[in-house]
Design a protein around this motif. Structure first.
Motif, PDB file in Angstrom:
ATOM      1  N   GLU A 132       0.846  -1.177   0.000  1.00 21.65           N
ATOM      2  CA  GLU A 132       0.000   0.000   0.000  1.00 21.65           C
ATOM      3  C   GLU A 132       0.885   1.231   0.000  1.00 21.65           C
ATOM      4  O   GLU A 132       2.036   1.177   0.423  1.00 21.65           O
ATOM      5  N   HIS A 133       0.319   2.341  -0.442  1.00 22.83           N
ATOM      6  CA  HIS A 133       1.094   3.576  -0.442  1.00 22.83           C
ATOM      7  C   HIS A 133       1.255   4.077   0.991  1.00 22.83           C
ATOM      8  O   HIS A 133       0.426   3.817   1.855  1.00 22.83           O
ATOM      9  N   MET A 134       2.321   4.787   1.228  1.00 25.53           N
ATOM     10  CA  MET A 134       2.642   5.301   2.555  1.00 25.53           C
ATOM     11  C   MET A 134       1.521   6.213   3.077  1.00 25.53           C
ATOM     12  O   MET A 134       0.943   6.987   2.330  1.00 25.53           O
ATOM     13  N   SER A 135       1.270   6.118   4.338  1.00 23.67           N
ATOM     14  CA  SER A 135       0.215   6.889   4.978  1.00 23.67           C
ATOM     15  C   SER A 135       0.460   8.397   4.890  1.00 23.67           C
ATOM     16  O   SER A 135       1.597   8.865   4.961  1.00 23.67           O
ATOM     17  N   ASP A 136      -0.619   9.141   4.765  1.00 27.01           N
ATOM     18  CA  ASP A 136      -0.524  10.603   4.716  1.00 27.01           C
ATOM     19  C   ASP A 136      -0.288  11.222   6.095  1.00 27.01           C
ATOM     20  O   ASP A 136      -0.016  12.412   6.184  1.00 27.01           O
ATOM     21  N   VAL A 137      -0.411  10.437   7.169  1.00 26.25           N
ATOM     22  CA  VAL A 137      -0.196  10.998   8.506  1.00 26.25           C
ATOM     23  C   VAL A 137       1.283  11.132   8.847  1.00 26.25           C
ATOM     24  O   VAL A 137       1.638  11.759   9.829  1.00 26.25           O
ATOM     25  N   ILE A 138       2.143  10.548   8.020  1.00 28.29           N
ATOM     26  CA  ILE A 138       3.590  10.645   8.251  1.00 28.29           C
ATOM     27  C   ILE A 138       4.062  12.038   7.864  1.00 28.29           C
ATOM     28  O   ILE A 138       3.616  12.601   6.862  1.00 28.29           O
ATOM     29  N   ASP A 139       4.977  12.600   8.645  1.00 28.35           N
ATOM     30  CA  ASP A 139       5.515  13.927   8.362  1.00 28.35           C
ATOM     31  C   ASP A 139       6.820  13.868   7.583  1.00 28.35           C
ATOM     32  O   ASP A 139       7.071  14.707   6.718  1.00 28.35           O
ATOM     33  N   VAL A 140       7.687  12.889   7.923  1.00 27.64           N
ATOM     34  CA  VAL A 140       9.016  12.809   7.331  1.00 27.64           C
ATOM     35  C   VAL A 140       9.323  11.364   6.945  1.00 27.64           C
ATOM     36  O   VAL A 140       9.017  10.441   7.697  1.00 27.64           O
TER      37      VAL A 140
ATOM     38  N   ILE B 108      26.877   3.699   1.880  1.00 23.23           N
ATOM     39  CA  ILE B 108      27.570   4.994   1.914  1.00 23.23           C
ATOM     40  C   ILE B 108      27.273   5.774   3.195  1.00 23.23           C
ATOM     41  O   ILE B 108      27.743   6.889   3.369  1.00 23.23           O
ATOM     42  N   LYS B 109      26.467   5.167   4.069  1.00 23.46           N
ATOM     43  CA  LYS B 109      26.136   5.753   5.375  1.00 23.46           C
ATOM     44  C   LYS B 109      25.642   7.196   5.256  1.00 23.46           C
ATOM     45  O   LYS B 109      26.128   8.095   5.926  1.00 23.46           O
ATOM     46  N   GLN B 110      24.627   7.385   4.412  1.00 19.98           N
ATOM     47  CA  GLN B 110      24.050   8.710   4.219  1.00 19.98           C
ATOM     48  C   GLN B 110      22.533   8.664   4.363  1.00 19.98           C
ATOM     49  O   GLN B 110      21.897   7.660   4.065  1.00 19.98           O
ATOM     50  N   TRP B 111      22.002   9.806   4.809  1.00 13.88           N
ATOM     51  CA  TRP B 111      20.574   9.959   5.036  1.00 13.88           C
ATOM     52  C   TRP B 111      19.962  10.911   4.023  1.00 13.88           C
ATOM     53  O   TRP B 111      20.599  11.863   3.597  1.00 13.88           O
ATOM     54  N   TRP B 112      18.707  10.681   3.696  1.00 15.57           N
ATOM     55  CA  TRP B 112      17.856  11.616   2.971  1.00 15.57           C
ATOM     56  C   TRP B 112      16.664  11.858   3.889  1.00 15.57           C
ATOM     57  O   TRP B 112      16.019  10.912   4.325  1.00 15.57           O
ATOM     58  N   MET B 113      16.376  13.116   4.182  1.00 15.99           N
ATOM     59  CA  MET B 113      15.247  13.479   5.034  1.00 15.99           C
ATOM     60  C   MET B 113      14.231  14.221   4.174  1.00 15.99           C
ATOM     61  O   MET B 113      14.425  15.377   3.837  1.00 15.99           O
ATOM     62  N   MET B 114      13.162  13.519   3.808  1.00 17.53           N
ATOM     63  CA  MET B 114      12.190  14.080   2.885  1.00 17.53           C
ATOM     64  C   MET B 114      10.854  14.342   3.571  1.00 17.53           C
ATOM     65  O   MET B 114      10.324  13.450   4.246  1.00 17.53           O
ATOM     66  N   PRO B 115      10.321  15.532   3.370  1.00 15.92           N
ATOM     67  CA  PRO B 115       8.948  15.752   3.833  1.00 15.92           C
ATOM     68  C   PRO B 115       8.019  14.768   3.122  1.00 15.92           C
ATOM     69  O   PRO B 115       8.230  14.426   1.952  1.00 15.92           O
ATOM     70  N   ARG B 116       7.014  14.294   3.799  1.00 11.40           N
ATOM     71  CA  ARG B 116       6.118  13.268   3.249  1.00 11.40           C
ATOM     72  C   ARG B 116       5.499  13.690   1.924  1.00 11.40           C
ATOM     73  O   ARG B 116       5.321  12.880   1.023  1.00 11.40           O
TER      74      ARG B 116
END
Length: 153
Positions: free
Chosen positions: A97-105, A113-121
Motif C-alpha cells: 500500500e502507499h505510505m500513509s498521509d499521517v507521516i511527516d518525514v 555509503i552511510k548517508q541519510w535523505w530526510m524528505m517531507p512526506r
C-alpha cells in the motif's frame, strides 16, 4: 549448542516476546533494524527525542525536535543498481500500500555509503524512489541528502 543453553534462550525469547531464536531474521529485516538504530543515534546526537509507538502505527518514530513532534517513517536501501539506490516506500504485507498521509518525514538511509535523505512526506509521491548520491544531475531528491533541516524549520 547444548540443550540446557538452548532452553534458556527460548525461555528468554518467550519472556521478551521475540521471534524464535532458531529462525534468523532476513537480511532485509537486519538492514532495516540497522537503519532504525542509526536513526535513533542521529536523533540523540542532535538532541532530538525519538519515541517508538507501543502499538503498530504507520510511522516508526515520533521525534520531539525543535519544530515540534514529527511522525517519521524510516526506510533503507543497500543495493546499488545502474548508479542508483531504489527505495520502496510502500507499506503493509502482501500487496504494498502507499505510505500513509499521517507521516511527516520519510527518513531514508543508504547503508553502503552511510548517508541519510530526510524528505517531507508530501514529496514522496511514488511507491519507489530512486536516489543517485553520486550523480546530482539525475537526482530530483539531491536537496534532501544529509539535510536534517526539516527537524529545525
Amino acid at each position: 549448542m547444548d540443550e540446557i543453553q538452548y532452553d534458556s534462550y527460548t525461555t528468554l525469547a518467550t519472556l521478551y516476546d521475540t521471534q524464535d531464536l532458531t529462525m534468523p531474521s532476513s537480511n532485509a529485516q537486519r538492514i532495516g533494524a540497522i537503519a532504525e538504530t542509526r536513526f535513533v543515534a542521529e536523533c540523540l546526537e542532535r538532541n532530538f527525542e525519538p519515541h517508538t509507538p507501543t502499538t503498530p502505527m504507520p510511522w516508526d518514530f515520533i521525534v520531539h525536535c525543535p519544530v515540534g513532534d514529527l511522525k517519521v517513517q524510516v526506510k533503507s536501501s543497500s543495493t546499488k543498481i545502474r548508479g542508483h539506490y531504489s527505495v520502496n516506500t510502500g507499506t503493509g504485507t502482501g500487496i504494498k500500500e502507499h505510505m500513509s498521509d499521517v507521516i511527516d518525514v520519510v527518513a531514508i538511509y543508504i547503508s553502503p555509503i552511510k548517508q541519510w535523505w530526510m524528505m517531507p512526506r508530501d514529496v514522496v509521491t511514488s511507491k519507489t524512489i530512486k536516489l543517485y548520491p553520486e550523480n546530482p544531475t539525475k537526482s530530483k531528491f539531491k536537496k534532501y541528502q544529509n539535510n536534517w533541516s526539516v527537524y529545525y524549520e
